[in-house]
Design a protein around this motif. Structure first.
Motif, PDB file in Angstrom:
ATOM      1  N   TRP A  26       0.820  -1.154  -0.143  1.00  0.00           N
ATOM      2  CA  TRP A  26      -0.306   0.020   0.214  1.00  0.00           C
ATOM      3  C   TRP A  26       0.833   1.201  -0.027  1.00  0.00           C
ATOM      4  CZ3 TRP A  26       0.123   3.473   3.714  1.00  0.00           C
ATOM      5  CH2 TRP A  26       1.127   3.250   4.872  1.00  0.00           C
ATOM      6  N   LEU A  27       2.104   1.892   0.802  1.00  0.00           N
ATOM      7  CA  LEU A  27       3.247   2.205   1.042  1.00  0.00           C
ATOM      8  C   LEU A  27       3.396   2.935  -0.666  1.00  0.00           C
ATOM      9  CD1 LEU A  27       4.048   4.717   2.500  1.00  0.00           C
ATOM     10  CD2 LEU A  27       6.229   3.622   3.108  1.00  0.00           C
ATOM     11  N   LEU A  28       4.110   1.606  -1.285  1.00  0.00           N
ATOM     12  CA  LEU A  28       4.245   1.388  -2.749  1.00  0.00           C
ATOM     13  C   LEU A  28       3.581   1.938  -3.931  1.00  0.00           C
ATOM     14  CD1 LEU A  28       6.294  -1.329  -2.924  1.00  0.00           C
ATOM     15  CD2 LEU A  28       7.805   0.453  -3.101  1.00  0.00           C
ATOM     16  N   SER A  29       2.357   1.148  -3.460  1.00  0.00           N
ATOM     17  CA  SER A  29       1.413   2.584  -4.723  1.00  0.00           C
ATOM     18  C   SER A  29       0.986   3.829  -4.188  1.00  0.00           C
ATOM     19  CB  SER A  29       0.050   2.062  -4.473  1.00  0.00           C
ATOM     20  OG  SER A  29       0.084   0.377  -4.290  1.00  0.00           O
ATOM     21  N   GLU A  83       7.719 -11.479  -2.302  1.00  0.00           N
ATOM     22  CA  GLU A  83       5.631 -11.488  -2.149  1.00  0.00           C
ATOM     23  C   GLU A  83       4.998 -12.121  -3.806  1.00  0.00           C
ATOM     24  OE1 GLU A  83       4.471  -8.095   0.188  1.00  0.00           O
ATOM     25  OE2 GLU A  83       6.331  -8.763   1.255  1.00  0.00           O
ATOM     26  N   GLY A  84       5.550 -11.589  -4.258  1.00  0.00           N
ATOM     27  CA  GLY A  84       4.759 -12.061  -6.239  1.00  0.00           C
ATOM     28  C   GLY A  84       3.406 -10.695  -6.227  1.00  0.00           C
ATOM     29  N   ASP A  85       3.589  -9.487  -5.356  1.00  0.00           N
ATOM     30  CA  ASP A  85       3.043  -8.435  -5.425  1.00  0.00           C
ATOM     31  C   ASP A  85       3.468  -7.184  -5.037  1.00  0.00           C
ATOM     32  OD1 ASP A  85       0.259  -7.009  -5.104  1.00  0.00           O
ATOM     33  OD2 ASP A  85       0.205  -7.613  -2.922  1.00  0.00           O
ATOM     34  N   ALA A  86       3.322  -6.515  -5.837  1.00  0.00           N
ATOM     35  CA  ALA A  86       3.926  -5.224  -5.973  1.00  0.00           C
ATOM     36  C   ALA A  86       3.218  -3.729  -5.017  1.00  0.00           C
ATOM     37  CB  ALA A  86       4.979  -4.256  -7.365  1.00  0.00           C
TER      38      ALA A  86
END
Length: 677
Positions: A26-29, A83-86
C-alpha cells in the motif's frame, strides 16, 4: 529549520530507506502516485517558464526524482520477487492499461523505452552539452557587453550587477544541465535492466520457490513486470520531456504555450496556404473529405479572425501611444527630466560611428572602461560614467568632450589614417598637417603606406582610437576636481568608514562638514595630487581642523603630510629633483600682499608687480624648456599657496611645491631662479 527544509530532508531519507528497507504494497502504491504527480508538476513548470533561470533548481530536481524513481523500482522489484505483489497501482497498470494482454504491454513498454532513450534523452543530452559549451564560450563577451553598457550610461550599477549575476547563473545552470542529462540517460538504461531481472528472475522464483507452472509463472510475473515498467517509465518520460523543453528553451517574454501560438500561428498568410493545401489534398486524392475539409475550414477561419484582431490591436496601440505621448508632453516631469546634466559626455559625428560599433571592430567602449579604472587608481576618485552618443550637428569626423554640460575640448579624426608626431622640426614624411589634440603638438595624418617610413624616421605613430582615448583621459584628469562633488565625497567617506570608522567619526560631521572635506580634496585634485591615500588625508585633517577651519590652510597641511607621494610623483623615481627656485624678494612681495580677513586670506598684489613676476616665471620656464627639463617652482611653505593662486591661470601645468612637501631623502638641484629687478 523551516518546515519545507525538514520536508526535503525527510524525502531524501525516505529515498535512502527505500533502497534498504522493504516497504508494504500500500505504501508503494502511494509513493508511485506521488512520483507520477511530481513528474507531471515538473513538466508543467518547464512548459510555463520564460527563461532557464526561472527553474534554476531543475538539475537538482532531476537528481532527486531519479533517485526517488530508482528507489521505487528497487522496492517494487523486491516486492515482486519476494511476495509476487507490488501493490494495486502496479497491478492496475499491468491489467487495465495493457488490456490484459502481456504481449501488448511488453510492446508498449519497449516503445516507451525507445522513445525516451533514443529520441528524447539522447537529443536532450546533446542539446545540453552544446548549450553548456556555447554559454561558457559566450560568457566573456557578455561580461564585456555589460561593462560597455554600464560605461555608456545605458544601465546603472545595480542593473549591471543583476545582469552579471544572471550571466553567471546561466553558465552554472547549463553546466549543471549537461551533467543532469546523464542521470536521465542512466535511468532509462537501469529501467531496461530491471525489467529483464523482474521477468527472468521472477519466473525462476515462481517455478522453483512458489511451485507455479511455467505458464502461470510467465503470466503472473510478466503482468507485474509490465506494470512496474510502465509506472516507472511514464514518470521518466515526463522528466525526459521536461529536460528537453528546458534545454531547448530560448529566453522570451512568454511561456511555451503562448510562444507556440504567437510564433507558429502568427502569420495568417501561411494559415491560408495551409488551409488551401489541405482542401486540395482532400478533393484531389482519395482522402476522406469529411476529415480534410473541416480542418481546412478551421485554418481559414482562424486566419481571418487573426487578421481582424491584429488590425484592431494595431489601432488600439496607436491610440494608446498617442494618448501617452500627449500626456507626457503635458506632464511637468517631462520638463524636469530635461534638467539633468551628465557629468562626462563624449559626442561624435556619424563618420566616427565605427569607433564605438563593435561589429565594425570599434573598441572605444572598452577603452573608456580602462580609462575609468586607470584614473581611479591614479586620482583616487570614482570617475562617473561617460555618456557616449552620436550628434548629427557635428561634422562627420568631429567629436567633442563635455564636462557637466560645458564643452571643454573638440577634435577631428581621420579613421583611415594614423596620427604621426615628429621628434623634430623636419618634415620627412608627407601627410595632412594637424595638431595633436591632447597636448597641442604639431602632427600629421598619414596613410597606412607611410606608417612604416614614419616609424623609421622616429615619428610617434598612433591610431585614431588611441588619439581620442588619450584626449579624453587628459581632459578628465585636468578637470577631476569638477567631477568631485559632495555626493561623490560622501561615497569616498562611506568607503573609508568600512576600514577606518573611528577616524571618520572623529572628523565628520564635526569639526568638518562634507563640503569642507570636498573643498580640500578638490584643491588637491586641481593641482594633480591623488587623493587615493584617504587615511593619511583624514588623519591630517583630524589633527589640524581643531586649529583652523580654513580649507586652504588645511590643504597645505595635507600636502605636507603627502610629501613622499608628491616627491615620487614629480621625481619619477630619480634620486635628484630639478626645480626652479623663487627668490627671497618675490617671496617677500607675496608675503606683504597677503590680506587677512575673517573669511580667510587672499593675495592682493599690485598688478604691475604681478605682471613682473609672471614675466620672470615665463622667461625662466622657457629657458629651462630648452634644456629639456621639466619646470617645477619651489618656494617656502608660507607663500606656496599664494604663488599658486598667482600662476594657476597663466601656468596651470607648472607645479608649485614648498620645501616641506619634499621628502628629506630626495636631492634638490636648482636649474634656475625666478627674480625681479
Amino acid at each position: 529549520m523551516k518546515f519545507s527544509d525538514l520536508g526535503v530532508l525527510g524525502a531524501v531519507i525516505l529515498i535512502v530507506a527505500m533502497l534498504i528497507i522493504p516497504l508494504p504494497p500500500w505504501l508503494l502504491s502511494f509513493l508511485i502516485i506521488i512520483n507520477i504527480t511530481l513528474s507531471l508538476l515538473v513538466l508543467l513548470t518547464a512548459m510555463n517558464m520564460k527563461e532557464a533561470l526561472d527553474f534554476a533548481i531543475f538539475p537538482s530536481v532531476i537528481l532527486l526524482l531519479t533517485l526517488f524513481r530508482l528507489g521505487l523500482s528497487i522496492s517494487t522489484t523486491r516486492a515482486i520477487l519476494t511476495e509476487g505483489d507490488a501493490g494495486e497501482v502496479v497491478d492496475t497498470f499491468g491489467n487495465f492499461v495493457t488490456g490484459g494482454n502481456i504481449v501488448v504491454g511488453l510492446v508498449i513498454f519497449a516503445l516507451l523505452v525507445i522513445i525516451q532513450f533514443l529520441v528524447i534523452t539522447k537529443g536532450s543530452e546533446r542539446v545540453a552539452e552544446v548549450a553548456a559549451r556555447f554559454t561558457l564560450d559566450a560568457m566573456p563577451g557578455k561580461q564585456m557587453s555589460i561593462d560597455a553598457d554600464l560605461n555608456a550610461g545605458m544601465i546603472s550599477e545595480k542593473e549591471a550587477r543583476e545582469r552579471r549575476a544572471k550571466v553567471s547563473g546561466e553558465s552554472d545552470f547549463y553546466g549543471a544541465m549537461d551533467g543532469a542529462t546523464k542521470f536521465v540517460k542512466g535511468d532509462a538504461i537501469a529501467s531496461i535492466i530491471m525489467v529483464f531481472i523482474n521477468l527472468i528472475v521472477g519466473m525462476i522464483i515462481g517455478m522453483m520457490q512458489l511451485g507455479l507452472e511455467f505458464g502461470e509463472a510467465a503470466t503472473q510475473f510478466s503482468k507485474l513486470t509490465v506494470g512496474d515498467g510502465l509506472v516507472s517509465q511514464i514518470p521518466a518520460l515526463l522528466i525526459s520531456t521536461a529536460t528537453g523543453i528546458v534545454v531547448t528553451r530560448a529566453a522570451s517574454d512568454g511561456n511555451l504555450g503562448s510562444d507556440i501560438m504567437t510564433q507558429l500561428f502568427s502569420q495568417s498568410k501561411l494559415l491560408y496556404v495551409a488551409a488551401g493545401s489541405i482542401a486540395i489534398l482532400g478533393l484531389v486524392t482519395p482522402l476522406p473529405d469529411w476529415i480534410t475539409l473541416p480542418i481546412a475550414a478551421t485554418l481559414a477561419i482562424g486566419a481571418f479572425l487573426m487578421d481582424r484582431n491584429k488590425k484592431e490591436s494595431i489601432e488600439e496601440i496607436q491610440e494608446f501611444e498617442e494618448e501617452i505621448a500627449t500626456d507626457t508632453m503635458k506632464s511637468p516631469e517631462n520638463v524636469v527630466n530635461l534638467l539633468s546634466v551628465d557629468p562626462i559626455e563624449f559626442e561624435f559625428g556619424y563618420g566616427l560611428i565605427p569607433l564605438v560599433d563593435t561589429s565594425q571592430g570599434g573598441d572605444l567602449l572598452d577603452r573608456v572602461v580602462m580609462i575609468r579604472r586607470q584614473l581611479a587608481l591614479e586620482l583616487g576618485i570614482v570617475i562617473p560614467v561617460v555618456r557616449i552618443r552620436d550628434n548629427i550637428q557635428l561634422q562627420p569626423n568631429e567629436y567633442r568632450i563635455k564636462i557637466k554640460g560645458n564643452e571643454l575640448a573638440r577634435g577631428e579624426l581621420l579613421l583611415d589614417h594614423y596620427l604621426a608626431m615628429s621628434p623634430g622640426d623636419d618634415d620627412m614624411i608627407e601627410g595632412i598637417d594637424t595638431v595633436e589634440p591632447s597636448f597641442g603638438l604639431p602632427a600629421k595624418w598619414i596613410t597606412e603606406q607611410v606608417k612604416e617610413d614614419a616609424e623609421m624616421y622616429g615619428y610617434t605613430v598612433v591610431d585614431p582610437p588611441s588619439v581620442v582615448s588619450t584626449h579624453l583621459t587628459e581632459i578628465i584628469r585636468a578637470n577631476a576636481s569638477d567631477l568631485l562633488g559632495r555626493q561623490e565625497t560622501k561615497q569616498l567617506i562611506d568607503h573609508l568608514r568600512e576600514t577606518h570608522s573611528i577616524l571618520v567619526d572623529e572628523l565628520t560631521p564635526s569639526p568638518l562638514a562634507i563640503g569642507d572635506i570636498q573643498k580640500v580634496l578638490g584643491r588637491l585634485l586641481q593641482e594633480g595630487v591623488s587623493v587615493r591615500n584617504l587615511p593619511v588625508i583624514f588623519e591630517t585633517l583630524a589633527d589640524y581642523s581643531k586649529l583652523t577651519s580654513d580649507t586652504d590652510i588645511l590643504t597645505e597641511y595635507v600636502r605636507q603630510a603627502l610629501a613622499r607621494q608628491i616627491t615620487a610623483q614629480h621625481s619619477n623615481g630619480q634620486p635628484t629633483l630639478k626645480v626652479i627656485t623663487v627668490s627671497g624678494k618675490i617671496e617677500k612681495l607675496l608675503a606683504d600682499s597677503i590680506q587677512q580677513t575673517e573669511h580667510g586670506n587672499y593675495l592682493a598684489m599690485d598688478p604691475q608687480d604681478s605682471q613682473h613676476i609672471l614675466e620672470a616665471i615665463a622667461k625662466e620656464v622657457e629657458r629651462v624648456s630648452f634644456m629639456e627639463q621639466s619646470s617645477i617652482l619651489l618656494c617656502s611653505p608660507a607663500v606656496r599657496m599664494y604663488l599658486r593662486q598667482l600662476t594657476e591661470r597663466y601656468f596651470p601645468q607648472i607645479p608649485v611645491l614648498s620645501y616641506n612637501e619634499l621628502d628629506a631623502a630626495i636631492e634638490i638641484q636648482s636649474v634656475g631662479m625666478v627674480n625681479v629687478d
